[in-house]
Write an enzyme that holds these catalytic residues in place. Sequence first.
Site, PDB file in Angstrom:
ATOM      1  N   LYS A  67       0.842  -1.197   0.000  1.00 50.97           N
ATOM      2  CA  LYS A  67       0.000   0.000   0.000  1.00 50.97           C
ATOM      3  C   LYS A  67       0.883   1.254   0.000  1.00 50.97           C
ATOM      4  O   LYS A  67       2.009   1.205   0.478  1.00 50.97           O
ATOM      5  CB  LYS A  67      -0.859   0.032   1.284  1.00 50.97           C
ATOM      6  CG  LYS A  67      -2.030  -0.914   1.311  1.00 50.97           C
ATOM      7  CD  LYS A  67      -2.820  -0.727   2.614  1.00 50.97           C
ATOM      8  CE  LYS A  67      -3.964  -1.716   2.701  1.00 50.97           C
ATOM      9  NZ  LYS A  67      -4.990  -1.527   1.673  1.00 50.97           N
ATOM     10  N   ARG A 122     -10.454 -11.237   1.896  1.00 53.63           N
ATOM     11  CA  ARG A 122     -11.356 -12.264   1.347  1.00 53.63           C
ATOM     12  C   ARG A 122     -10.703 -13.641   1.408  1.00 53.63           C
ATOM     13  O   ARG A 122     -11.389 -14.649   1.525  1.00 53.63           O
ATOM     14  CB  ARG A 122     -11.771 -11.876  -0.076  1.00 53.63           C
ATOM     15  CG  ARG A 122     -10.647 -11.835  -1.063  1.00 53.63           C
ATOM     16  CD  ARG A 122     -10.990 -11.040  -2.317  1.00 53.63           C
ATOM     17  NE  ARG A 122     -10.932  -9.606  -2.077  1.00 53.63           N
ATOM     18  CZ  ARG A 122     -11.240  -8.674  -2.981  1.00 53.63           C
ATOM     19  NH1 ARG A 122     -11.667  -9.040  -4.177  1.00 53.63           N
ATOM     20  NH2 ARG A 122     -11.146  -7.397  -2.701  1.00 53.63           N
TER      21      ARG A 122
HETATM   22  N1  BES Z   1      -8.219  -3.585   4.326  1.00 57.11           N
HETATM   23  C1  BES Z   1      -8.324  -3.172   2.975  1.00 57.11           C
HETATM   24  C2  BES Z   1      -9.590  -2.390   2.678  1.00 57.11           C
HETATM   25  C3  BES Z   1      -9.756  -1.060   3.354  1.00 57.11           C
HETATM   26  C4  BES Z   1      -9.410   0.110   2.714  1.00 57.11           C
HETATM   27  C5  BES Z   1     -10.351  -0.961   4.600  1.00 57.11           C
HETATM   28  C6  BES Z   1      -9.606   1.332   3.331  1.00 57.11           C
HETATM   29  C7  BES Z   1     -10.543   0.254   5.217  1.00 57.11           C
HETATM   30  C8  BES Z   1     -10.189   1.401   4.582  1.00 57.11           C
HETATM   31  C9  BES Z   1      -8.319  -4.391   2.067  1.00 57.11           C
HETATM   32  O1  BES Z   1      -7.566  -5.475   2.481  1.00 57.11           O
HETATM   33  C10 BES Z   1      -7.751  -3.972   0.754  1.00 57.11           C
HETATM   34  O2  BES Z   1      -6.608  -3.610   0.724  1.00 57.11           O
HETATM   35  N2  BES Z   1      -8.553  -4.038  -0.290  1.00 57.11           N
HETATM   36  C11 BES Z   1      -8.116  -3.668  -1.597  1.00 57.11           C
HETATM   37  C12 BES Z   1      -8.616  -4.699  -2.578  1.00 57.11           C
HETATM   38  C13 BES Z   1      -8.063  -4.539  -3.958  1.00 57.11           C
HETATM   39  C14 BES Z   1      -6.594  -4.830  -3.971  1.00 57.11           C
HETATM   40  C15 BES Z   1      -8.800  -5.477  -4.876  1.00 57.11           C
HETATM   41  C16 BES Z   1      -8.696  -2.302  -1.908  1.00 57.11           C
HETATM   42  O3  BES Z   1      -9.843  -2.034  -1.550  1.00 57.11           O
HETATM   43  O4  BES Z   1      -7.978  -1.487  -2.485  1.00 57.11           O
HETATM   44 MN    MN Z   2      -5.560  -5.306   1.866  1.00 53.39          MN
END
Ligand code: BES
Ligand code: MN
Length: 552
Positions: A279, A353
Site C-alpha cells: 500500500k 477475502r
Molecule cells: N483492508 C483493505 C480495505 C480497506 C481500505 C479498509 C480502506 C478500510 C479502509 C483491504 O484489504 C484492501 O486492501 N482491499 C483492496 C482490494 C483490492 C486490492 C482489490 C482495496 O480495496 O484497495
Molecule cells: Mn488489503
Amino acid sequence: MQFGVHTGELSSLSADALVVPVYKDGSSDPATRAADDLLGGAIARAVACGEITGKTYERTLFHVTQNRKGTPRAVLAVGLGAHKDLNAVSVGRYAGAAVRYLGKRKYAALAVALPAAAAKAFAAQSAERLAECAVAATFDTTTHRSKPPEDAVVTARVTLYAPDGDATVLARALARGRVIGDGVNLARVLANAPPAELTPQALAASARTVARQVGLTYAVLEPAQMARLGMGAILAVGKGSIHPPRMIVLSYRGNARSKETLALVGKGITFDSGGISLKPGERMDEMKMDMSGGAGVVGALAAIALLKPKLNVIGVIAAAENLPSGSAYRPGDVLRAMNGKTIEVLNTDAEGRLALSDALSYAVAKLGATKIVDAATLTGACVVALGYAASAAMTNDEAWCKQVLEAAAATGERYWHMPLFEDYTTQIRSEIADIKNTGGRPGGALTAGAFLKEFAGEVPWVHFDIAGTAYTDRESPYQAKGPAGVPVRAFVAIAEYLAGGAATLNGKTKAWLRSSPIEPQRHAPPFNNGAPSINGTTRRAAPARAGARRSR
Ligand code: BES
Ligand code: MN
Ligand code: ZN
C-alpha cells in the site's frame, strides 16, 4: 460506569449536572420545565431569543446559582431535533453527547432526563440505547499516553430521570445497554491496539481472556492444524509475517434444543500493509484496524454471553498479519482453500477475502453454522460507494438478509443492501484457477462479496463490508474519533432477533423484554475494569466514586 433510575420528584434527585432535552419545533418537555424552575426561566429565555434552537446535539450549559442541598451544579440543555423524529437511537445519542460534553468538564455524576415522548412510547428501548451510548461516549484512544488528557471524559455515573417510569423495567434496560456498550468499547480497544501489540496470537489471547471472564467456550487453530484442514488461503496471507495466523472460535450455547447455530465471522487482519502489493505509506497506520470485524465478533460474543439470548452462537475470527517479506505470498501464486476451490492471487492486498474464505468454509463444514453474518473492513471500493455513512450488506439469501437488516436497523448502525448479481461472479473467474482474488476496479465491493459467496455454500449468509464505518477520523458529539465499535451493536441485535424478538426502533416489538433477563450484579463484565454494574433502582443517586476513571 454505574447506572441508576430515579422516578418521582426532581427535588429528591442528586447529581452534579442534570441533562434535559430541547426540541426544534418549540415543544417542551416536563423535565426541561422543571429544570428551568431551578434556573429562574433561563432556558425559556434562551429559547425565546433564539440562542437555543433545539437542533440535534446543540448543547447549552447553565450553572445553577441557588445553593440548596441536593440541587445539581448545572443543567445542560441538549438539542434533540424535531419532536416527531424522536426514536430510541436519538435518545441514546442525546445522552452520549451529554456525557462527552459534561464528562470533559469534570462532571462525574449525571442525571439524564428520559424525554417524555420516549418514556411514553418506547421507554425500555430508549433506556437501553441510552446506557449503551453513555458507556460508548466514555471511550477514547488516549490509553497509550503516559497521562490522560486534560479533557478526558470523567463521568462515572448516570442516573436516568424518568418521573413516571417503571423503575424495574428501566433498570433492566439500562443493564442491557451497559453490557452492549461494554462490548462496543471492548471491540474499540482491540481495534485501537498497536499492531505490534495485537498480533494474531495476541488477538487470540485477548479472545481467550474475554471468554474466561464472561463464560464463553474458546478454541483456537494454530498453523499446523490449519494446514491439516487445508486452509491454504489464510495461511498464504500470513506467510510474510513472523506472527503466524490463528483461527479463533468463541462459542455460546444458549439453547441446547435448537438446531440453529448463528455464526458471526470477522476479518482479523491485525495489520494490512498490502503485502508484496504494498500500500502507499500515507495513512497506512490506520490499517491496524483491519481486524475491526474480528474485534466486533469478540465484543458481540462477550455481550451475548451476558445477555443470554436463547440460541447458539459461534464467533469465528480469521486472524493474520499481511506483510511483505522474502517468505510472503506473491501475485501469481495459486492457493487451495479449505473447501477445495483454487484461487489465483492477483493482488496480495486483497487478503481479507482470502482469510475469510477459510473462516467461512470452517464455519460451514466443521462448526455447523446454519446462518452466517460476516463483517470485514474489506474494500476501499465500499468507501467509494457509500462513504463513511453506511456499511454495505450483501447476501446469498434475501429472506435472511431482510431479517438481519431489520434487526440492525434498531441499533443506529447503518447497513445498505447491495446486489450480488451473477455478473460479479463472472468477473472473478480465473484462467489459471477457479477464481481470482480481485475482479479489478469496477464494483470492487461487490466482486469481493461474490468471492466470499463461493465459501458460504448453501448456508444463508450476509456479508457486511464495514471499511467506511469501522473507523472515524473525526470526533462526533457522542463518540470519540478512532474505532467506532461497528458491527457490535448489529451483531448483538441479530442474535437477539434470531432468538425470538428484538427491540425495534419505534417500540412495536416488546418480546425481547421478556427474554434474556440478566443478572447485572453477578455478571458485571470484568472487561470493564471490574466496575460494578447497575446499582438497582434507587430513588437517590449515589455520590460519584472518588477518582473514578473511564470505563475501559
Ligand atoms: N483492508 C483493505 C480495505 C480497506 C481500505 C479498509 C480502506 C478500510 C479502509 C483491504 O484489504 C484492501 O486492501 N482491499 C483492496 C482490494 C483490492 C486490492 C482489490 C482495496 O480495496 O484497495
Ligand atoms: Mn488489503
Ligand atoms: Zn485488508
